[in-house]
Design a protein around this motif. Structure first.
Motif, short mmCIF file in Angstrom:
data_model
loop_
_atom_site.label_atom_id
_atom_site.label_comp_id
_atom_site.label_asym_id
_atom_site.label_seq_id
_atom_site.Cartn_x
_atom_site.Cartn_y
_atom_site.Cartn_z
N LYS A 120 7.16 -30.09 -41.98
CA LYS A 120 6.76 -28.78 -41.48
C LYS A 120 5.54 -28.89 -40.57
N ILE A 163 6.60 -30.01 -37.15
CA ILE A 163 7.26 -28.93 -36.43
C ILE A 163 6.21 -27.95 -35.89
N ARG A 219 4.56 -29.44 -32.95
CA ARG A 219 5.45 -29.41 -31.76
C ARG A 219 5.46 -28.03 -31.12
N ASN A 248 13.13 -28.19 -31.60
CA ASN A 248 12.25 -27.88 -32.72
C ASN A 248 12.91 -26.87 -33.67
N SER A 255 13.80 -27.42 -37.59
CA SER A 255 13.36 -26.49 -38.63
C SER A 255 14.50 -26.17 -39.59
N GLN A 269 12.14 -37.70 -34.65
CA GLN A 269 11.24 -36.73 -34.01
C GLN A 269 10.25 -37.42 -33.09
#
Length: 515
Positions: free
Chosen positions: A25, A28, A31, A69, A73, A92
Motif C-alpha cells: 500500500k 502504491i 506512486r 497503479n 491496488s 512494480q
C-alpha cells in the motif's frame, strides 16, 4: 503448550518487510505522489517551453502509470500467498523504472536533470531488499538510462530537444553522455552503499529486538499457564485442612512472583516500543542529512554541465563540491563510529591508557586550529598520572570533539581552556571557552543525535550534529559521565568524568607504553 517459532539470528528482515500488505500500500501511495508530481512537471514544462516537449505523449505516459497503479491496488488486495508479494514488489520496481525512463525521454533525455529521481528507487530497493539486490537495481538503473542516451545519440529513437534551454546537438556529443552517465553511476553507487550499510545494521538490530519480543511472548504464555495451574490447585487446596492452607500460601507466593515477572515484561515491551520509535526517527534523520550534501553537489554539477561557470571560477566551484563531499564523509565516519560504539562487549577491548598522553597527541593540530582562528588555547595539566581503562582511539575522539567544538564556536580573540584533576575514584576533565554559549532551552538537547542549536548553525554551517552524541556514548561505555554549563553569549563549560585505574599493574603497563 502453545509455541511460536522464533526467526533465526541474521535472517534477512527484508523478506518480512515485502511480505507485508502494508508495504504494498505504501508503494502504491508513493506512486500516486509520483504521478501527480509528473503531471505538475509536464504542465510546468509545457508552459515554460511551449511547443518544445511532446506534451500529449507525456500525458499518455502519466495516465498509463495511473492505470497501472489502479490495477496494482486491485491486485494487492486479492493476493494471499506471501511469496507473491516479493514478485509483485520487483514487478512494480521494474515497471516504475521503465515509466521513469520513458518520462525522461520525453523531457529531453540527456538535457533533463530529473534522472536523479532514479536515486529514489535505489533507496526503496535498499529498504525492501538486500544489499545484492540493491546493487542489482543500481546496475539496472544505469543500464536503462545509458541505453536511452545511446539510442537517442544513434538516432534509433527521436530526441526531444528543449528549445532555447539546451543545445540541439548536445545529445550527440559523447563527452556529455559520458559525464552525465558517470555522475549517475557514481551517485547511485554511493547512495546504494550508504543505504544498504545503514539498513543492514538496522535490520540486524531489529532481528535482535524481534527475538527478544518473541521470547517475552513465550514467557508470558508460560506464566499465564502457570497462573491457571495455580488457580486450579488453589481450589483443590481450599477443600483440604491445615496442609491445604500451607499449600495455598506457597501458591500465593508463586502468584506474586508471576505478577512481578509480568511487570518486568511490560517494562521490556515499553522499552522495545521506544527503541522502534527511535529507529524510525534515526532513519529519517540520516536520510535528511545525507540528502542535503548530495543535492548541493548536484546543483554544482548542473552549473558546470550547463556552462554557467566561467573558466576562472570553475576551480572554486569544484572545491565547494569537494567540501560538500568531505562533509558527507564526516557524517558517514561519525555514523560508523556510533555503530562501532554499539557493538556488544566493547568494554572488553579496553586497556589502561594515560589520557594526558592522548591529549598531547591532539594538542598540536588543535593549537594550529585555534591559532588559525585567532583563539588562545590553554592547557592546565600537572605531572600527575591520569590513567583510565578505555580504547585509546575513543579517548582521542573524546578530546578532538570537545576541544574542536570549543574552538569552532568561539570568536576570534576568545580563549579555550583545558584542565584535568582527579579524586579518589574519578578523573575529572574540563573544557571551557568564551564562545557563543548555548541557550537554556537548547541545553537538554545538545547530546541528541543530529541536534545543533540555532546560534551554532548561524556561526558555522558545517557540522554533523553527532560529535557530542559520540562523546556521551564513549563516556557511558567506560562508566563515565558528562555535564554542561553555559550562558548565551558568555561561553560554555563541559565537565566529564572517567573511572580512575587504581590497579598498580595496569598503571605500570600504561607507563611502559608512554615510555
Amino acid at each position: 503448550m502453545l509455541r511460536r517459532e522464533m526467526p533465526k539470528v541474521g535472517e534477512s528482515l527484508h523478506l518480512t518487510m515485502i511480505n507485508s500488505n502494508e508495504w504494498m500500500k505504501r508503494l502504491i501511495r508513493i506512486r500516486w505522489m509520483i504521478a501527480f508530481g509528473a503531471l505538475f512537471i509536464a504542465f510546468t514544462a509545457n508552459y515554460l517551453l511551449p511547443n518544445t516537449i511532446p506534451f500529449y505523449s507525456l500525458l499518455i505516459t502519466i495516465v498509463t502509470l495511473a492505470g497501472f497503479n489502479i490495477a496494482l491496488s486491485i491486485l494487492q488486495s486479492k493476493i494471499a500467498l506471501s511469496k507473491r508479494y516479493a514478485v509483485l514488489a520487483h514487478l512494480q520496481m521494474m515497471l516504475d523504472l521503465m515509466f521513469l525512463t520513458i518520462f525522461l525521454h520525453f523531457l529531453g533525455g540527456l538535457e533533463t536533470h530529473f534522472f536523479f529521481f532514479y536515486l529514489i528507487y535505489i533507496v526503496i530497493a535498499g529498504l525492501l531488499f538486500g544489499r545484492r539486490m540493491c546493487f542489482a537495481y543500481v546496475g539496472l538503473v544505469n543500464l536503462m538510462f545509458l541505453s536511452l542516451l545511446v539510442l537517442e545519440w544513434q538516432e534509433f529513437i527521436p530526441h526531444y530537444n528543449l528549445y532555447e534551454f539546451r543545445s540541439p546537438l548536445r545529445f550527440q556529443q559523447p563527452i556529455h553522455i559520458f559525464t552525465t552517465s558517470f555522475t549517475l553511476i557514481a551517485t547511485s553507487l554511493m547512495t546504494a552503499y550508504v543505504v544498504s550499510t545503514i539498513i543492514g545494521k538496522l535490520r540486524e538490530r531489529e532481528c535482535e529486538l524481534l527475538e527478544m519480543n518473541v521470547s517475552c511472548e513465550l514467557r508470558t504464555r508460560e506464566l499465564m499457564e502457570a497462573n491457571q495451574a495455580c488457580e486450579l490447585r488453589t481450589k483443590e487446596l481450599a477443600e483440604s485442612n491445615l496442609a491445604c492452607e500451607l499449600k495455598t500460601k506457597e501458591l500465593a507466593e508463586a502468584n506474586l512472583s508471576c505478577e512481578l515477572k509480568t511487570n518486568e515484561l511490560a517494562e521490556l515491551n515499553t522499552r522495545l516500543e521506544k527503541l522502534d520509535k527511535a529507529r524510525i526517527q534515526f532513519i529519517w534523520a540520516v536520510t535528511h542529512e545525507l540528502r542535503a550534501p548530495v543535492a548541493i553537489i548536484q546543483s554544482y554539477l548542473k552549473l558546470i554541465l550547463d556552462d554557467y561557470i566561467p573558466p576562472e571560477k570553475l576551480k572554486d566551484i569544484i572545491q565547494k563540491a569537494e567540501r560538500q563531499t568531505l562533509r558527507q564523509l564526516d557524517l558517514i565516519n561519525d555514523l560508523l563510529q556510533l555503530a562501532q560504539l554499539e557493538e556488544p562487549h566493547i568494554e572488553a577491548k579496553a586497556e589502561a591508557v594515560d589520557i594526558v598522553q592522548v591529549l598531547e597527541e591532539v594538542a598540536d593540530p588543535m593549537s594550529a586550529l585555534a591559532e588559525g582562528n585567532g583563539i588562545s588555547l590553554f592547557m592546565q595539566i600537572d605531572d600527575t598520572l591520569y590513567i583510565t581503562k578505555a580504547n585509546p582511539g575513543h579517548i582521542k575522539s573524546l578530546w578532538t570533539n570537545l576541544i574542536g567544538n570549543a574552538i569552532k564556536y568561539t570568536n576570534s580573540g576568545g580563549s579555550v581552556s583545558v584542565s584535568l584533576t582527579q579524586d579518589d575514584n574519578f578523573i575529572i576533565g574540563t573544557i571551557q571557552d568564551t564562545g557563543i554559549g548555548i541557550s537554556t532551552e537548547c541545553l537538554p538537547h545538545i547530546f541528541d543525535q543530529f541536534y545543533r542549536s540555532r546560534n551554532a548553525k548561524s556561526m558555522n554551517r558545517q557540522g554533523t550534529g553527532l560529535g557530542l552524541s559520540i562523546v556521551k556514548r564513549i563516556l557511558e561505555t567506560y562508566g563515565g559521565n558528562i555535564s554542561v554549563e553555559s550562558e548565551l553569549g558568555k561561553g560554555t563549560k563541559f565537565t566529564f568524568t572517567l573511572p580512575k585505574v587504581t590497579d598498580q599493574d595496569a598503571i605500570n603497563d600504561a607507563i611502559n607504553k608512554v615510555g
